[in-house]
Write a protein that holds these residues in place. Structure first.
Motif, mmCIF file in Angstrom:
data_model
loop_
_atom_site.group_PDB
_atom_site.id
_atom_site.type_symbol
_atom_site.label_atom_id
_atom_site.label_comp_id
_atom_site.label_asym_id
_atom_site.label_seq_id
_atom_site.Cartn_x
_atom_site.Cartn_y
_atom_site.Cartn_z
ATOM 1 N N ASP A 1 -51.738 60.648 46.089
ATOM 2 C CA ASP A 1 -50.398 60.141 45.773
ATOM 3 C C ASP A 1 -49.326 60.848 46.592
ATOM 4 O O ASP A 1 -48.153 60.620 46.425
ATOM 5 C CB ASP A 1 -50.104 60.268 44.273
ATOM 6 C CG ASP A 1 -50.109 61.711 43.792
ATOM 7 O OD1 ASP A 1 -50.504 62.605 44.576
ATOM 8 O OD2 ASP A 1 -49.718 61.943 42.628
ATOM 9 N N ARG A 2 -49.772 61.766 47.475
ATOM 10 C CA ARG A 2 -48.854 62.462 48.376
ATOM 11 C C ARG A 2 -49.625 62.814 49.649
ATOM 12 O O ARG A 2 -50.825 62.539 49.721
ATOM 13 C CB ARG A 2 -48.273 63.697 47.704
ATOM 14 C CG ARG A 2 -49.313 64.777 47.437
ATOM 15 C CD ARG A 2 -48.842 65.794 46.439
ATOM 16 N NE ARG A 2 -48.799 65.208 45.101
ATOM 17 C CZ ARG A 2 -48.279 65.814 44.045
ATOM 18 N NH1 ARG A 2 -47.724 66.995 44.159
ATOM 19 N NH2 ARG A 2 -48.300 65.242 42.865
ATOM 20 N N ASP A 3 -48.986 63.492 50.591
ATOM 21 C CA ASP A 3 -49.610 63.700 51.902
ATOM 22 C C ASP A 3 -50.466 64.960 51.985
ATOM 23 O O ASP A 3 -50.944 65.313 53.062
ATOM 24 C CB ASP A 3 -48.526 63.760 52.997
ATOM 25 C CG ASP A 3 -47.967 62.374 53.292
ATOM 26 O OD1 ASP A 3 -48.475 61.393 52.713
ATOM 27 O OD2 ASP A 3 -47.014 62.281 54.086
ATOM 28 N N ASP A 4 -50.637 65.692 50.880
ATOM 29 C CA ASP A 4 -51.529 66.851 50.920
ATOM 30 C C ASP A 4 -52.361 66.859 49.643
ATOM 31 O O ASP A 4 -52.118 66.087 48.713
ATOM 32 C CB ASP A 4 -50.748 68.158 51.080
ATOM 33 C CG ASP A 4 -49.673 68.305 50.028
ATOM 34 O OD1 ASP A 4 -49.938 67.991 48.844
ATOM 35 O OD2 ASP A 4 -48.542 68.702 50.383
ATOM 36 N N TYR A 5 -53.336 67.759 49.596
ATOM 37 C CA TYR A 5 -54.243 67.769 48.470
ATOM 38 C C TYR A 5 -54.593 69.177 48.045
ATOM 39 O O TYR A 5 -54.932 70.030 48.852
ATOM 40 C CB TYR A 5 -55.551 67.026 48.795
ATOM 41 C CG TYR A 5 -56.557 67.125 47.671
ATOM 42 C CD1 TYR A 5 -56.411 66.331 46.544
ATOM 43 C CD2 TYR A 5 -57.581 68.053 47.704
ATOM 44 C CE1 TYR A 5 -57.280 66.448 45.471
ATOM 45 C CE2 TYR A 5 -58.467 68.175 46.640
ATOM 46 C CZ TYR A 5 -58.303 67.362 45.532
ATOM 47 O OH TYR A 5 -59.164 67.487 44.470
ATOM 48 N N MET A 6 -54.534 69.436 46.751
ATOM 49 C CA MET A 6 -55.124 70.650 46.150
ATOM 50 C C MET A 6 -55.612 70.234 44.777
ATOM 51 O O MET A 6 -55.115 69.269 44.202
ATOM 52 C CB MET A 6 -54.086 71.782 46.078
ATOM 53 C CG MET A 6 -54.583 73.094 45.448
ATOM 54 S SD MET A 6 -56.269 73.655 45.820
ATOM 55 C CE MET A 6 -56.090 74.350 47.455
#
Lengths: 203, 355
Positions: B39-44
């Protein structure tokens, strides 16, 4: 805290403590190798009446350590030496049939011995709070090959070759109490034949 | 008795394979409903739970148990995997009641949500189940195992897309004591069965230290019957292998070495798990449904927003996560291929293809 120093590891690995005498109608000991010393230390700490209600099952360790003499000298009500872990487990199954539910159970020695004994004890419904474990001696591992499901005992080297299917496996730090084994995974599945030199990780 | 499928492939249900010649692919309309997980341009990592309530029409959230164009081929692949290795489906003896809970939940829900394909009629405990796409017409007695060709969990999950595990609750934690696992991202039911929540998650990096599993367990123990929840997980899979089991890793691991810039779009798949959790009424067990969706890179980049975002996520991911998810060796090549579809334009929040 455990007297054996383990490298930092993961959460499915069992945590070992130190045996301490607890009140109980019956005291069952299962030990291998250097575990005999933990049993001796417990007897030293316990009320002298413990030995009249104690049953000890012992076998030599995977590194060859045999301290049966120390066990035999304790004067426990019953004590037997088994030829190997599998034969010890046969005896354990019989002893557990007559072991009351308020017994105290003490497991000490190598992970393979403690893990298999705990599995058999818990399968009969003994509460885990009545089972104590103390690691002593060798840190060799019992490993299940995730591919062929074969168990290789006393693994010292990593990677090692599965004693059943022959695949080269690395020892993953993932432990199943139900199998009493760590997980072995093929190390050259992606790059066939590229097997790093084995190092002695478990002694 | 046995369960003889009569696969009703038609204009909707695709006849395709997840092994050997790998004919699996998504139709254009199915690409649009792919559950893109970023849902956004990065992931954690995060626990990222939300109520499992009906979502947008046409999306994978519209129904409780999504049945899509791959249904019949996935069930055929499950039967193939189970024939080769029956240990992929196991249930410890105390979990049979939870299996009946699961069978009831799936049959009632599918009959209600997909009346054109499934039907369930009841006369007391005498039930009549019809699964038209698989050609099944079964009369049986609810809670009587002897009236079905398999145990209840295996019977119904041979007819339902997704992996399923059943967790018993005791001693303040959850125990994975039963499961049907043939579409897994590299974990072994046979090894993990009988473990508690923290034990089976032990190999996951970074998340323990962040307290994620402590919080997730606390959340799950409060799960109530009738209020299921869902979350996403994802990884990468080379070739459309539904079954990436550790058991068969020597058979599929080498495929990871065959990637080139030329075949990347067809061979590399984003594998999304839509995970849903339900409290079951009789057994008090928790059902964990892990539904895998595979999308080829060349399919996903047809949505410009997804192409841009997937490039940024792959390029910037923490190396430990790329290692755990099994794509560290190909990460740079994947990012290079995806960079052609990232013009640097901003992306809108949320995962829907357009808004």
């Amino acid at each position: 805290m455990t007297k054996t120093e383990f490298p930092p590891s993961i959460i499915s690995r069992p945590v070992y403590g130190q045996l301490a005498p607890r009140p109980g109608a019956f005291h069952l000991f299962v030990a291998d190798g250097e575990g005999a010393e933990a049993v001796v230390e417990l007897f030293d700490k316990a009320d002298p009446s413990l030995k009249s209600r104690a049953h000890i099952l012992y076998t030599a360790g995977p590194n060859g350590t045999d301290q049966w003499d120390k066990i035999a000298a304790l004067g426990a009500n019953q004590a037997q030496k088994a030829a190997s872990i599998p034969t010890l487990l046969f005896r354990l199954a019989r002893v557990l049939q007559d072991t009351p539910m308020d017994a105290q159970i003490y497991l000490t020695g190598t992970e393979g011995l403690m893990g298999q004994a705990e599995r058999d004890v818990m399968a009969l419904g003994f509460p885990h709070v009545d089972i104590q474990k103390e690691h002593r001696g060798s840190t060799v591992r019992r490993v299940q090959c995730v591919h062929c499901k074969g168990i290789t005992e006393n693994v010292r080297m990593d990677p090692f070759q599965c004693s059943h299917c022959g695949l080269h496996l690395f020892v993953r730090d993932h432990y199943s109490r139900r199998l009493a084994a760590f997980q072995g995974v093929n190390i050259d599945a992606e790059d066939k034949g590229q097997i790093p030199p084995a190092v002695e990780r478990f002694k | 008795m046995s369960l003889d499928f009569k696969y009703g492939f038609d204009d909707f249900f695709r006849d395709e394979t997840f092994v050997d010649d790998f004919t699996y692919r998504n139709s254009p309309q199915n690409i649009r409903r792919f559950p893109f997980p970023f849902d956004r341009d990065d992931y954690m990592y995060s626990v990222n739970m939300e109520p499992h309530v009906p979502g947008r029409k046409g999306s994978v959230f519209e129904k409780t148990f999504d049945v899509d164009e791959h249904y019949l081929s996935e069930m055929r692949d499950r039967a193939r995997v189970l024939a080769a290795d029956p240990l992929r489906c196991q249930s410890l003896p105390h979990m049979t009641l939870a299996g009946w809970d699961l069978l009831e939940l799936i049959m009632e829900t599918k009959a209600r949500e997909y009346p054109q394909w499934f039907s369930l009629t009841k006369d007391g405990n005498r039930w009549h189940w019809i699964n038209r796409p698989l050609g099944i017409d079964q009369k049986f007695t609810f809670l009587d195992e002897s009236t079905l060709p398999y145990g209840p969990m295996e019977y119904i999950t041979r007819q339902t897309q997704g992996d399923f595990t059943l967790q018993d609750e005791r001693e303040g934690t959850l125990w994975v004591d039963a499961g049907m696992v043939t579409t897994q991202a590299d974990w072994s039911l046979d090894f993990n069965i009988g473990m508690n929540f923290h034990e089976w998650h032990a190999p996951v990096p970074l998340a323990h230290e962040k307290g994620i599993f402590d919080r997730a367990l606390k959340f799950l123990l409060k799960l109530q019957h009738g209020s299921p929840v869902r979350r996403y997980n994802w990884t990468m899979t080379v070739n459309p292998l539904l079954d990436t089991a550790p058991e068969t890793y020597p058979e599929w691991g080498h495929m990871r070495t065959a990637l080139t810039q030329e075949n990347m779009g067809n061979m590399m798949h984003l594998r999304v798990e839509l995970q849903t959790l339900y409290r079951l009424p009789r057994s008090n067990a928790i059902l964990f449904d892990i539904r895998a969706y595979l999308g080829k890179f060349e399919e996903l980049v047809q949505v410009p927003k997804w192409g841009r975002r997937l490039h940024r996520v792959v390029r910037d991911i923490h190396p430990d996560l790329a290692t755990y998810k099994g794509f560290i060796r190909n990460r740079d090549a994947m990012a290079l291929w995806l960079s052609k579809y990232d013009d640097g334009a901003p992306t809108s929040p949320g995962w829907w293809p357009e808004d």
